[in-house]
Scaffold this motif. Structure first.
Motif, mmCIF file in Angstrom:
data_model
loop_
_atom_site.group_PDB
_atom_site.id
_atom_site.type_symbol
_atom_site.label_atom_id
_atom_site.label_comp_id
_atom_site.label_asym_id
_atom_site.label_seq_id
_atom_site.Cartn_x
_atom_site.Cartn_y
_atom_site.Cartn_z
ATOM 1 N N THR A 22 5.648 13.331 -2.454
ATOM 2 C CA THR A 22 4.438 12.960 -3.178
ATOM 3 C C THR A 22 3.875 11.684 -2.574
ATOM 4 O O THR A 22 4.585 10.693 -2.420
ATOM 5 C CB THR A 22 4.743 12.733 -4.671
ATOM 6 O OG1 THR A 22 5.306 13.923 -5.226
ATOM 7 C CG2 THR A 22 3.477 12.369 -5.439
ATOM 8 N N ASP A 23 2.601 11.724 -2.222
ATOM 9 C CA ASP A 23 1.939 10.568 -1.629
ATOM 10 C C ASP A 23 1.746 9.491 -2.694
ATOM 11 O O ASP A 23 1.115 9.732 -3.725
ATOM 12 C CB ASP A 23 0.585 11.000 -1.065
ATOM 13 C CG ASP A 23 -0.041 9.952 -0.158
ATOM 14 O OD1 ASP A 23 0.161 8.745 -0.397
ATOM 15 O OD2 ASP A 23 -0.752 10.337 0.783
ATOM 16 N N VAL A 24 2.318 8.302 -2.442
ATOM 17 C CA VAL A 24 2.184 7.194 -3.398
ATOM 18 C C VAL A 24 1.464 6.008 -2.751
ATOM 19 O O VAL A 24 1.500 4.895 -3.276
ATOM 20 C CB VAL A 24 3.571 6.753 -3.928
ATOM 21 C CG1 VAL A 24 4.226 7.879 -4.710
ATOM 22 C CG2 VAL A 24 4.489 6.282 -2.798
ATOM 23 N N THR A 25 0.776 6.263 -1.647
ATOM 24 C CA THR A 25 0.128 5.183 -0.904
ATOM 25 C C THR A 25 -0.861 4.409 -1.763
ATOM 26 O O THR A 25 -0.955 3.172 -1.662
ATOM 27 C CB THR A 25 -0.601 5.756 0.328
ATOM 28 O OG1 THR A 25 0.291 6.606 1.054
ATOM 29 C CG2 THR A 25 -1.090 4.642 1.238
ATOM 30 N N ASP A 26 -1.613 5.105 -2.605
ATOM 31 C CA ASP A 26 -2.651 4.435 -3.393
ATOM 32 C C ASP A 26 -2.081 3.519 -4.460
ATOM 33 O O ASP A 26 -2.837 2.730 -5.057
ATOM 34 C CB ASP A 26 -3.570 5.477 -4.045
ATOM 35 C CG ASP A 26 -4.422 6.213 -3.007
ATOM 36 O OD1 ASP A 26 -4.559 5.691 -1.877
ATOM 37 O OD2 ASP A 26 -4.932 7.305 -3.321
ATOM 38 N N ALA A 27 -0.766 3.583 -4.691
ATOM 39 C CA ALA A 27 -0.147 2.680 -5.671
ATOM 40 C C ALA A 27 0.278 1.364 -5.040
ATOM 41 O O ALA A 27 0.745 0.463 -5.751
ATOM 42 C CB ALA A 27 1.065 3.360 -6.315
ATOM 43 N N LEU A 28 0.108 1.236 -3.716
ATOM 44 C CA LEU A 28 0.428 -0.037 -3.073
ATOM 45 C C LEU A 28 -0.525 -1.118 -3.572
ATOM 46 O O LEU A 28 -1.686 -0.835 -3.885
ATOM 47 C CB LEU A 28 0.312 0.097 -1.554
ATOM 48 C CG LEU A 28 1.384 0.961 -0.868
ATOM 49 C CD1 LEU A 28 0.999 1.250 0.571
ATOM 50 C CD2 LEU A 28 2.741 0.274 -0.935
ATOM 51 N N PRO A 29 -0.075 -2.363 -3.638
ATOM 52 C CA PRO A 29 -0.918 -3.423 -4.200
ATOM 53 C C PRO A 29 -2.057 -3.866 -3.294
ATOM 54 O O PRO A 29 -2.887 -4.662 -3.715
ATOM 55 C CB PRO A 29 0.078 -4.576 -4.432
ATOM 56 C CG PRO A 29 1.209 -4.301 -3.510
ATOM 57 C CD PRO A 29 1.293 -2.817 -3.377
ATOM 58 N N GLU A 30 -2.104 -3.367 -2.040
ATOM 59 C CA GLU A 30 -3.213 -3.738 -1.165
ATOM 60 C C GLU A 30 -3.635 -2.518 -0.358
ATOM 61 O O GLU A 30 -2.897 -1.536 -0.284
ATOM 62 C CB GLU A 30 -2.820 -4.879 -0.217
ATOM 63 C CG GLU A 30 -1.823 -4.491 0.824
ATOM 64 C CD GLU A 30 -0.411 -4.921 0.462
ATOM 65 O OE1 GLU A 30 0.420 -4.898 1.354
ATOM 66 O OE2 GLU A 30 -0.153 -5.273 -0.702
ATOM 67 N N PRO A 31 -4.825 -2.538 0.233
ATOM 68 C CA PRO A 31 -5.310 -1.378 0.985
ATOM 69 C C PRO A 31 -4.377 -1.016 2.129
ATOM 70 O O PRO A 31 -3.740 -1.870 2.737
ATOM 71 C CB PRO A 31 -6.681 -1.842 1.505
ATOM 72 C CG PRO A 31 -7.089 -2.932 0.588
ATOM 73 C CD PRO A 31 -5.816 -3.616 0.168
ATOM 74 N N HIS A 32 -4.343 0.263 2.430
ATOM 75 C CA HIS A 32 -3.498 0.797 3.492
ATOM 76 C C HIS A 32 -4.371 1.062 4.701
ATOM 77 O O HIS A 32 -5.369 1.775 4.614
ATOM 78 C CB HIS A 32 -2.832 2.092 3.007
ATOM 79 C CG HIS A 32 -1.977 2.761 4.042
ATOM 80 N ND1 HIS A 32 -2.468 3.732 4.879
ATOM 81 C CD2 HIS A 32 -0.680 2.599 4.369
ATOM 82 C CE1 HIS A 32 -1.488 4.147 5.680
ATOM 83 N NE2 HIS A 32 -0.415 3.484 5.388
ATOM 84 N N SER A 33 -3.994 0.506 5.843
ATOM 85 C CA SER A 33 -4.849 0.591 7.028
ATOM 86 C C SER A 33 -4.725 1.912 7.762
ATOM 87 O O SER A 33 -5.602 2.264 8.549
ATOM 88 C CB SER A 33 -4.509 -0.555 7.987
ATOM 89 O OG SER A 33 -3.201 -0.386 8.516
#
Length: 298
Positions: A22-33
């Motif tokens: 499951t993609d959880v990238t958007d839950a990181l506290p800062e933007p993902h490059s």
């Protein structure tokens, strides 16, 4: 949690059955490059996982899972400042390499340092669980071979200098499978172990709270049907907490650094056309084809 880096360096959570992600990238506290280099988000994740972890877990519970076979798994680390590797940490491996071992401490202080040490590998040698192992294109000198070494490996979460052995395990973010591939022979150890793809890591990072005690893992490596290495991490001469404490006395450990805990007995040569199957109980498995660098598909 089982944290994976996949496709365009997205962050995913792997399910307990190792069947979906499951993609959880958007839950990181800062933007993902979306870039593998200069990815400061990974270092901050390692350092601040106590705060970020619950957000990622919630995202995993509420997200849409994809079959794991549909994604390309990357190495579950990004740009570590260093790879700290252990030399000769299983007695049977020491014996098979015909190296002398001095007695370990039995009650004194510091004697274990006399016959245990660490060395550095180039971070550029890291590859992932969906990447082939590439043998050097140039012919090796007579009598030299490329050997496999399967190892319990870990990623540092909270860094530090002069870390006490008693609290060292609290600095571990998680555990993973590592291979410390080696050009066997004389010469600088770091050079012989730092060719491209000579540090496969994966298949994901199992966080320390999920993985359990580091002295309770079973390691197995096969080439085809032949079992080459089969050992318990309980057989380590120098346990994980002591490795971390020792390494931190020599150099400051930083969030995201990788530590490889030493090869079990049974190391041996690999050749183009081989497939290395390696598993560590509770941490997953990897199947790595061996190719000659520059060959088709490499």
């Amino acid at each position: 949690m089982r944290l994976a880096i996949f496709d365009d360096w997205r962050l995913g959570a792997v399910d307990p059955d190792h069947a979906s992600i499951t993609d959880v990238t958007d839950a990181l506290p800062e933007p993902h490059s979306g870039e593998p280099f200069g990815a400061g988000w990974w270092v901050r994740l390692c350092r601040d996982f106590a705060e970020t972890g619950p957000r990622l877990a919630a995202a995993a519970r509420g997200g849409t899972a994809r079959p794991l076979h549909e994604v390309r798994l990357r190495a579950p680390v990004l740009n570590p400042g260093k790879i700290v590797a252990c030399a000769s940490n299983y007695a049977a491996h020491v014996a098979e390499m015909r190296e002398s071992v001095m007695p370990r401490e039995t009650g004194g202080t510091g004697a274990w340092l006399l016959d245990f040490d660490v060395f550095l590998k180039a971070p550029s040698s890291i590859s992932g669980p969906d990447d082939p192992v590439l043998l050097p294109a140039a012919p090796l000198a007579a009598g030299r071979e490329i050997h496999h070494e399967s190892e319990l490996s870990l990623v540092i979460g909270r860094g530090g200098k002069d870390i006490p052995e008693e609290t060292a395990l609290s600095h571990v973010l998680g555990y993973l499978i590592g291979l410390d591939l080696t050009e066997r022979g004389t010469g600088d150890r770091s050079r012989r172990k730092s060719y491209e793809t000579f540090t496969p890591l994966g298949p994901w990072l199992t966080t320390a709270d999920e993985a359990g005690a580091p002295d309770a893992f079973d390691i197995e490596l096969r080439i085809g049907t032949a079992v080459r290495q089969k050992v318990s991490t309980a057989d380590m001469i120098t346990p994980v907490a002591r490795i971390i404490a020792h390494a931190s006395r020599l150099m400051r450990l930083e969030p995201g650094d990788v530590i490889m805990t030493g090869a079990p007995p049974g190391v041996g040569p690999i050749e183009a056309g081989d497939v290395i199957d390696v598993a560590i109980s509770g941490l997953g498995a990897m199947s790595l084809p061996v190719r000659k660098a520059g060959s088709s598909g490499s």
